[in-house]
Design a protein around this motif. Structure first.
Motif, PDB file in Angstrom:
ATOM      1  N   ALA A   1       0.832  -1.209   0.000  1.00  0.00           N
ATOM      2  CA  ALA A   1       0.000   0.000   0.000  1.00  0.00           C
ATOM      3  C   ALA A   1       0.869   1.262   0.000  1.00  0.00           C
ATOM      4  CB  ALA A   1      -0.941  -0.003   1.200  1.00  0.00           C
ATOM      5  N   TRP A   2       1.951   1.263   0.794  1.00  0.00           N
ATOM      6  CA  TRP A   2       2.869   2.410   0.791  1.00  0.00           C
ATOM      7  C   TRP A   2       3.527   2.583  -0.577  1.00  0.00           C
ATOM      8  CZ3 TRP A   2       2.845   6.407   3.664  1.00  0.00           C
ATOM      9  CH2 TRP A   2       2.540   6.350   5.016  1.00  0.00           C
ATOM     10  N   LEU A   3       3.845   1.473  -1.226  1.00  0.00           N
ATOM     11  CA  LEU A   3       4.454   1.538  -2.560  1.00  0.00           C
ATOM     12  C   LEU A   3       3.473   2.170  -3.559  1.00  0.00           C
ATOM     13  CD1 LEU A   3       6.770   0.914  -4.509  1.00  0.00           C
ATOM     14  CD2 LEU A   3       5.856  -1.409  -4.707  1.00  0.00           C
ATOM     15  N   ILE A   4       2.236   1.724  -3.522  1.00  0.00           N
ATOM     16  CA  ILE A   4       1.218   2.305  -4.408  1.00  0.00           C
ATOM     17  C   ILE A   4       1.062   3.798  -4.105  1.00  0.00           C
ATOM     18  CG2 ILE A   4      -1.259   2.294  -4.953  1.00  0.00           C
ATOM     19  CD1 ILE A   4      -1.131  -0.794  -4.403  1.00  0.00           C
ATOM     20  N   TYR A   5       1.018   4.132  -2.823  1.00  0.00           N
ATOM     21  CA  TYR A   5       0.915   5.532  -2.408  1.00  0.00           C
ATOM     22  C   TYR A   5       2.100   6.346  -2.946  1.00  0.00           C
ATOM     23  CZ  TYR A   5       0.501   9.547   0.762  1.00  0.00           C
ATOM     24  OH  TYR A   5       0.382  10.810   1.293  1.00  0.00           O
ATOM     25  N   GLY A   6       3.295   5.768  -2.865  1.00  0.00           N
ATOM     26  CA  GLY A   6       4.485   6.445  -3.383  1.00  0.00           C
ATOM     27  C   GLY A   6       4.369   6.732  -4.867  1.00  0.00           C
ATOM     28  N   PHE A   7       3.831   5.778  -5.623  1.00  0.00           N
ATOM     29  CA  PHE A   7       3.620   6.006  -7.056  1.00  0.00           C
ATOM     30  C   PHE A   7       2.581   7.092  -7.283  1.00  0.00           C
ATOM     31  CE2 PHE A   7       5.663   1.830  -7.841  1.00  0.00           C
ATOM     32  CZ  PHE A   7       6.506   2.204  -8.878  1.00  0.00           C
ATOM     33  N   LEU A   8       1.499   7.047  -6.506  1.00  0.00           N
ATOM     34  CA  LEU A   8       0.443   8.053  -6.667  1.00  0.00           C
ATOM     35  C   LEU A   8       0.929   9.455  -6.299  1.00  0.00           C
ATOM     36  CD1 LEU A   8      -2.601   6.044  -5.245  1.00  0.00           C
ATOM     37  CD2 LEU A   8      -2.105   6.581  -7.648  1.00  0.00           C
ATOM     38  N   LYS A   9       1.817   9.547  -5.315  1.00  0.00           N
ATOM     39  CA  LYS A   9       2.384  10.833  -4.894  1.00  0.00           C
ATOM     40  C   LYS A   9       3.613  11.215  -5.711  1.00  0.00           C
ATOM     41  CE  LYS A   9       1.102  12.899  -1.619  1.00  0.00           C
ATOM     42  NZ  LYS A   9       0.179  14.030  -1.568  1.00  0.00           N
ATOM     43  N   ASP A  10       4.049  10.302  -6.587  1.00  0.00           N
ATOM     44  CA  ASP A  10       5.254  10.515  -7.392  1.00  0.00           C
ATOM     45  C   ASP A  10       6.463  10.849  -6.511  1.00  0.00           C
ATOM     46  OD1 ASP A  10       6.617  10.525  -9.817  1.00  0.00           O
ATOM     47  OD2 ASP A  10       6.332  12.682 -10.104  1.00  0.00           O
ATOM     48  N   SER A  11       6.657   9.995  -5.510  1.00  0.00           N
ATOM     49  CA  SER A  11       7.740  10.193  -4.548  1.00  0.00           C
ATOM     50  C   SER A  11       8.826   9.143  -4.758  1.00  0.00           C
ATOM     51  CB  SER A  11       7.190  10.086  -3.119  1.00  0.00           C
ATOM     52  OG  SER A  11       8.247  10.093  -2.179  1.00  0.00           O
ATOM     53  N   PRO A  12       9.943   9.550  -5.367  1.00  0.00           N
ATOM     54  CA  PRO A  12      11.029   8.591  -5.621  1.00  0.00           C
ATOM     55  C   PRO A  12      11.530   7.897  -4.351  1.00  0.00           C
ATOM     56  CG  PRO A  12      11.431  10.630  -6.815  1.00  0.00           C
ATOM     57  CD  PRO A  12      10.261  10.874  -5.907  1.00  0.00           C
ATOM     58  N   SER A  13      11.610   8.616  -3.244  1.00  0.00           N
ATOM     59  CA  SER A  13      12.121   8.002  -2.010  1.00  0.00           C
ATOM     60  C   SER A  13      11.180   6.905  -1.511  1.00  0.00           C
ATOM     61  CB  SER A  13      12.325   9.057  -0.924  1.00  0.00           C
ATOM     62  OG  SER A  13      11.122   9.727  -0.620  1.00  0.00           O
ATOM     63  N   MET A  14       9.884   7.147  -1.571  1.00  0.00           N
ATOM     64  CA  MET A  14       8.926   6.128  -1.139  1.00  0.00           C
ATOM     65  C   MET A  14       8.926   4.933  -2.084  1.00  0.00           C
ATOM     66  SD  MET A  14       5.674   8.300   0.180  1.00  0.00           S
ATOM     67  CE  MET A  14       4.937   6.916   1.012  1.00  0.00           C
ATOM     68  N   ILE A  15       9.042   5.203  -3.354  1.00  0.00           N
ATOM     69  CA  ILE A  15       9.053   4.126  -4.346  1.00  0.00           C
ATOM     70  C   ILE A  15      10.280   3.243  -4.154  1.00  0.00           C
ATOM     71  CG2 ILE A  15       9.226   3.607  -6.811  1.00  0.00           C
ATOM     72  CD1 ILE A  15       7.547   6.231  -7.243  1.00  0.00           C
ATOM     73  N   LEU A  16      11.443   3.861  -4.003  1.00  0.00           N
ATOM     74  CA  LEU A  16      12.684   3.100  -3.835  1.00  0.00           C
ATOM     75  C   LEU A  16      12.649   2.259  -2.561  1.00  0.00           C
ATOM     76  CD1 LEU A  16      15.605   2.433  -4.675  1.00  0.00           C
ATOM     77  CD2 LEU A  16      16.310   4.383  -3.293  1.00  0.00           C
ATOM     78  N   ALA A  17      12.363   2.905  -1.438  1.00  0.00           N
ATOM     79  CA  ALA A  17      12.395   2.187  -0.156  1.00  0.00           C
ATOM     80  C   ALA A  17      11.374   1.062  -0.124  1.00  0.00           C
ATOM     81  CB  ALA A  17      12.130   3.160   0.985  1.00  0.00           C
ATOM     82  N   ASN A  18      10.168   1.345  -0.545  1.00  0.00           N
ATOM     83  CA  ASN A  18       9.123   0.331  -0.450  1.00  0.00           C
ATOM     84  C   ASN A  18       9.284  -0.765  -1.485  1.00  0.00           C
ATOM     85  OD1 ASN A  18       7.585   1.267   1.854  1.00  0.00           O
ATOM     86  ND2 ASN A  18       7.196   3.065   0.613  1.00  0.00           N
ATOM     87  N   SER A  19       9.913  -0.488  -2.609  1.00  0.00           N
ATOM     88  CA  SER A  19      10.203  -1.546  -3.580  1.00  0.00           C
ATOM     89  C   SER A  19      11.173  -2.558  -2.977  1.00  0.00           C
ATOM     90  CB  SER A  19      10.805  -0.957  -4.857  1.00  0.00           C
ATOM     91  OG  SER A  19       9.871  -0.152  -5.516  1.00  0.00           O
ATOM     92  N   ILE A  20      12.222  -2.052  -2.344  1.00  0.00           N
ATOM     93  CA  ILE A  20      13.202  -2.934  -1.711  1.00  0.00           C
ATOM     94  C   ILE A  20      12.570  -3.697  -0.545  1.00  0.00           C
ATOM     95  CG2 ILE A  20      15.361  -2.997  -0.382  1.00  0.00           C
ATOM     96  CD1 ILE A  20      16.226  -0.538  -2.117  1.00  0.00           C
ATOM     97  N   THR A  21      11.758  -3.001   0.256  1.00  0.00           N
ATOM     98  CA  THR A  21      11.149  -3.633   1.411  1.00  0.00           C
ATOM     99  C   THR A  21      10.091  -4.655   1.018  1.00  0.00           C
ATOM    100  OG1 THR A  21      11.604  -1.615   2.664  1.00  0.00           O
ATOM    101  CG2 THR A  21      10.113  -3.184   3.670  1.00  0.00           C
ATOM    102  N   VAL A  22       9.380  -4.432  -0.078  1.00  0.00           N
ATOM    103  CA  VAL A  22       8.415  -5.426  -0.568  1.00  0.00           C
ATOM    104  C   VAL A  22       9.142  -6.732  -0.888  1.00  0.00           C
ATOM    105  CG1 VAL A  22       7.018  -6.040  -2.591  1.00  0.00           C
ATOM    106  CG2 VAL A  22       6.549  -3.939  -1.374  1.00  0.00           C
TER     107      VAL A  22
END
Length: 86
Positions: A49-70
Motif C-alpha cells: 500500500a505504501w508503494l502504491i501511495y508512493g507512485f500516486l504521490k510521485d515520490s522517488p524516495s517512497m518508491i525506492l524504499a518500499n520496492s526494496i522492502t516489498v
C-alpha cells in the motif's frame, strides 16, 4: 531534489537498511521460529500500500524504499513458509 525528498531518502535508507539484517540472518540460519506469519503478511500488505501511495504521490524516495522492502518482506514470508515446515 527538494529538502522533503532528502528527508524521505534518508528515512528510506535507514528503515530499509534496518530490515535487511533480518532477511540475511533468516536466510543464513533458516531459523524462522521467531517470525510471525500473520505479522509478516500484514506488514507485506502495508508495504505494498505504501508503494502504491508512493507512485500516486510521485515520490522517488517512497518508491525506492518500499520496492526494496516489498522484496525483503516477500523473502521473509517465503522463508517462513519454506523453512517453517521442517
Amino acid at each position: 531534489m527538494n529538502s522533503t525528498e532528502i528527508i524521505g531518502f534518508t528515512a528510506a535508507i535507514l528503515t530499509t537498511a534496518a530490515f535487511l539484517p533480518q532477511v540475511y540472518k533468516t536466510w543464513k540460519t533458516r531459523d524462522v521460529s521467531s517470525l510471525s506469519l500473520p505479522m509478516l503478511l500484514l506488514f507485506f500488505v502495508g508495504i505494498v500500500a505504501w508503494l502504491i501511495y508512493g507512485f500516486l504521490k510521485d515520490s522517488p524516495s517512497m518508491i525506492l524504499a518500499n520496492s526494496i522492502t516489498v522484496v525483503s518482506a516477500f523473502l521473509l514470508i517465503y522463508f517462513k513458509i519454506t523453512y517453517g515446515k521442517k
